[in-house]
Design a protein around this motif. Structure first.
Motif, PDB file in Angstrom:
ATOM      1  N   ALA A   7       0.818  -1.147   0.068  1.00 34.33           N
ATOM      2  CA  ALA A   7      -0.193  -0.119   0.007  1.00 34.33           C
ATOM      3  C   ALA A   7       0.946   1.179  -0.013  1.00 34.33           C
ATOM      4  O   ALA A   7       0.406   2.079  -0.571  1.00 34.33           O
ATOM      5  N   ALA A   8       1.892   1.250   0.770  1.00 32.82           N
ATOM      6  CA  ALA A   8       2.772   2.374   0.771  1.00 32.82           C
ATOM      7  C   ALA A   8       3.564   2.530  -0.628  1.00 32.82           C
ATOM      8  O   ALA A   8       3.582   3.572  -1.118  1.00 32.82           O
ATOM      9  N   LEU A   9       4.006   1.394  -1.176  1.00 33.46           N
ATOM     10  CA  LEU A   9       4.405   1.969  -2.676  1.00 33.46           C
ATOM     11  C   LEU A   9       3.337   2.252  -3.522  1.00 33.46           C
ATOM     12  O   LEU A   9       3.817   3.142  -4.201  1.00 33.46           O
ATOM     13  N   ILE A  10       2.420   1.647  -3.604  1.00 25.21           N
ATOM     14  CA  ILE A  10       1.362   2.073  -4.487  1.00 25.21           C
ATOM     15  C   ILE A  10       1.029   3.799  -4.180  1.00 25.21           C
ATOM     16  O   ILE A  10       0.995   4.592  -5.268  1.00 25.21           O
ATOM     17  N   ALA A  11       0.950   4.270  -2.895  1.00 27.87           N
ATOM     18  CA  ALA A  11       0.957   5.619  -2.575  1.00 27.87           C
ATOM     19  C   ALA A  11       2.270   6.407  -3.098  1.00 27.87           C
ATOM     20  O   ALA A  11       1.810   7.611  -3.501  1.00 27.87           O
ATOM     21  N   ILE A  12       3.246   5.953  -3.134  1.00 22.19           N
ATOM     22  CA  ILE A  12       4.539   6.529  -3.477  1.00 22.19           C
ATOM     23  C   ILE A  12       4.628   6.656  -4.729  1.00 22.19           C
ATOM     24  O   ILE A  12       4.863   7.831  -5.618  1.00 22.19           O
ATOM     25  N   LEU A  13       4.124   5.765  -5.621  1.00 24.09           N
ATOM     26  CA  LEU A  13       4.072   5.667  -7.202  1.00 24.09           C
ATOM     27  C   LEU A  13       3.119   6.645  -7.492  1.00 24.09           C
ATOM     28  O   LEU A  13       3.397   7.372  -8.751  1.00 24.09           O
ATOM     29  N   ALA A  59      11.431   6.566   2.004  1.00 26.24           N
ATOM     30  CA  ALA A  59      10.896   5.834   3.094  1.00 26.24           C
ATOM     31  C   ALA A  59       9.439   5.355   2.816  1.00 26.24           C
ATOM     32  O   ALA A  59       8.729   6.040   2.004  1.00 26.24           O
ATOM     33  N   ALA A  60       9.108   4.307   3.510  1.00 29.09           N
ATOM     34  CA  ALA A  60       7.399   3.948   3.442  1.00 29.09           C
ATOM     35  C   ALA A  60       6.639   4.994   3.805  1.00 29.09           C
ATOM     36  O   ALA A  60       5.346   4.752   3.089  1.00 29.09           O
ATOM     37  N   SER A  61       6.923   5.995   4.574  1.00 25.77           N
ATOM     38  CA  SER A  61       5.940   6.999   4.831  1.00 25.77           C
ATOM     39  C   SER A  61       5.963   7.838   3.598  1.00 25.77           C
ATOM     40  O   SER A  61       4.815   8.792   3.825  1.00 25.77           O
ATOM     41  N   GLY A  62       6.730   7.743   2.778  1.00 27.28           N
ATOM     42  CA  GLY A  62       6.655   8.601   1.600  1.00 27.28           C
ATOM     43  C   GLY A  62       7.697   9.798   1.529  1.00 27.28           C
ATOM     44  O   GLY A  62       7.836  10.380   0.743  1.00 27.28           O
ATOM     45  N   GLU A  63       8.513  10.017   2.659  1.00 27.46           N
ATOM     46  CA  GLU A  63       9.571  10.845   2.626  1.00 27.46           C
ATOM     47  C   GLU A  63      10.624  10.640   1.714  1.00 27.46           C
ATOM     48  O   GLU A  63      11.172   9.369   1.759  1.00 27.46           O
ATOM     49  N   VAL A  64      11.165  11.545   0.907  1.00 25.52           N
ATOM     50  CA  VAL A  64      12.314  11.194   0.083  1.00 25.52           C
ATOM     51  C   VAL A  64      13.493  11.456   0.736  1.00 25.52           C
ATOM     52  O   VAL A  64      14.034  12.540   1.341  1.00 25.52           O
ATOM     53  N   LEU A  65      14.220  10.324   0.962  1.00 23.99           N
ATOM     54  CA  LEU A  65      15.517  10.459   1.690  1.00 23.99           C
ATOM     55  C   LEU A  65      16.721  10.792   1.033  1.00 23.99           C
ATOM     56  O   LEU A  65      17.665  11.383   1.367  1.00 23.99           O
TER      57      LEU A  65
END
Length: 73
Positions: A7-13, A59-65
């Motif tokens: 679900a996190a990957l889908i949100a990031i994409l 990050a899985a939270s969506g933060e670009v590291l």
């Protein structure tokens, strides 16, 4: 990966897709999930290791590291 990571990957994409051509996922050959750091790595290396760019790390939270970028330049 479990359901939460998918679900996190889908949100990031989706977020990256919404950014148009200025997104960090564009040009990726592989997407890796690293459980220890809970991050997705968007790898832009082609042909089993030839790289001109370091990978983007999100990050899985969506933060670009790490936005990634050219290795040479």
């Amino acid at each position: 990966m479990g359901r939460e990571e998918i679900a996190a990957l889908i949100a990031i994409l989706q977020d990256q897709l919404d950014k148009g051509t200025e997104n960090i996922a564009l040009g990726s050959w592989h997407i890796h999930y690293e459980k220890k750091r809970n991050v997705f790595i968007f790898d832009k290396c082609e042909n089993d290791g030839y790289c001109e760019e370091r990978p983007s790390v999100v990050a899985a939270s969506g933060e670009v590291l790490d936005r990634g970028g050219p290795l040479f330049g």
